[in-house]
Design a protein around this motif. Sequence first.
Motif, PDB file in Angstrom:
ATOM      1  N   CYS A 184       0.843  -1.200   0.000  1.00  0.00           N
ATOM      2  CA  CYS A 184       0.000   0.000   0.000  1.00  0.00           C
ATOM      3  C   CYS A 184       0.871   1.241   0.000  1.00  0.00           C
ATOM      4  O   CYS A 184       2.018   1.231   0.465  1.00  0.00           O
ATOM      5  CB  CYS A 184      -0.974   0.019   1.176  1.00  0.00           C
ATOM      6  N   HIS A 185       0.335   2.305  -0.568  1.00  0.00           N
ATOM      7  CA  HIS A 185       1.097   3.536  -0.707  1.00  0.00           C
ATOM      8  C   HIS A 185       1.462   4.141   0.647  1.00  0.00           C
ATOM      9  O   HIS A 185       2.594   4.564   0.864  1.00  0.00           O
ATOM     10  CB  HIS A 185       0.296   4.556  -1.523  1.00  0.00           C
ATOM     11  N   LYS A 186       0.493   4.146   1.573  1.00  0.00           N
ATOM     12  CA  LYS A 186       0.703   4.786   2.870  1.00  0.00           C
ATOM     13  C   LYS A 186       0.026   3.939   3.943  1.00  0.00           C
ATOM     14  O   LYS A 186      -1.167   4.086   4.195  1.00  0.00           O
ATOM     15  CB  LYS A 186       0.137   6.204   2.856  1.00  0.00           C
ATOM     16  N   GLY A 224       5.254   0.065  -4.690  1.00  0.00           N
ATOM     17  CA  GLY A 224       4.481   0.868  -5.632  1.00  0.00           C
ATOM     18  C   GLY A 224       3.714   0.087  -6.668  1.00  0.00           C
ATOM     19  O   GLY A 224       3.255   0.650  -7.663  1.00  0.00           O
ATOM     20  N   TRP A 229      -7.070   1.541  -6.916  1.00  0.00           N
ATOM     21  CA  TRP A 229      -6.887   2.950  -6.570  1.00  0.00           C
ATOM     22  C   TRP A 229      -8.271   3.556  -6.382  1.00  0.00           C
ATOM     23  O   TRP A 229      -9.161   3.390  -7.233  1.00  0.00           O
ATOM     24  CB  TRP A 229      -6.172   3.710  -7.692  1.00  0.00           C
ATOM     25  N   ASN A 239      -0.618   7.414  -7.996  1.00  0.00           N
ATOM     26  CA  ASN A 239      -0.261   6.053  -7.594  1.00  0.00           C
ATOM     27  C   ASN A 239      -0.384   5.835  -6.088  1.00  0.00           C
ATOM     28  O   ASN A 239       0.462   5.193  -5.453  1.00  0.00           O
ATOM     29  CB  ASN A 239       1.151   5.673  -8.058  1.00  0.00           C
ATOM     30  N   ARG A 240      -1.473   6.325  -5.521  1.00  0.00           N
ATOM     31  CA  ARG A 240      -1.776   6.066  -4.116  1.00  0.00           C
ATOM     32  C   ARG A 240      -2.763   4.895  -4.074  1.00  0.00           C
ATOM     33  O   ARG A 240      -3.975   5.093  -4.025  1.00  0.00           O
ATOM     34  CB  ARG A 240      -2.363   7.311  -3.448  1.00  0.00           C
TER      35      ARG A 240
END
Length: 283
Positions: A184-186, A224, A229, A239-240
């Motif tokens: 996951c992005h964050k 990434g 999304w 791209n989060r």
Amino acid sequence: MGGHRDGTPESRELNEHIGTTTATQEKGITIVIASWNVNSIKARLEHVMNWLMSQKPDVLLLQELKGTEFPSEVFSGLGYESVAVTQKAYNGVAILSRLPIEHVSNALSGDESDTHARYLEVIVSGVRIVDIYLPNGNPVGTEKFEYKLAWMERLLVKMSQWKADGVPTVIGGDFNVIPEDIDCHKPASWVHDALFQPEPRALYRAMLDMGYTDAFRSLHEEAGQFTFWDYFRQAFENNRGIRIDHFLVSPSLRPRIEACEIDKGPRAQPKPSDHTPVLLTLR
């Protein structure tokens, strides 16, 4: 819930399938299996048709059909036989194949009261292919989260049985599990979400510990790499995203993994699904 052709192959038939798979390997034949949560087949039919004509996978697993009607005639016209299990407004899974397809089951065993259209099992070219739309589980702390965990426990039981019976097996679809922080992005944005909780992640790891392989992660170590999304805040453009659409393959199939790739193209199109296809190539 739609779908009517249930049944379980006997041991003799399973052995025949194993023989078919061995013969397929000896001939060096490859098979491409794709998976895509389309977030409404009615809304995304043209997207799926165009993608099929462009990519031409041998098998396509679809999830979240969201309706009782499935356009099998449309896909037949493109050369794909199909099997679908549907449900009004929610859930729904389908498998399309350019190769002969033997339908095995519409439901995950272990809870006869569960009528959700989330599971479809077939045999194609001697390989057991299972299409799943695993429960989301939100909000945490509710019956929905408990249902998610119970569903995963039932799937683990089946996976143990499949490993024992020796039939090469691929489980693909929307698992609604973010396996690791790299997926996951964050991570901080997901700590309260059912997809990221310790319990489902532990159950996913138990599947790997049993001997199944996360096909994509076995070939790609980079961060990434996402399959979903959100529609909001330009998540795709920045791209989060998260990786929740997976292929797990049984031990006997691991040597046959040639490629596993995420195709971001469909997510960039107008009015897309919030998921994008994943393609697994077995040699």
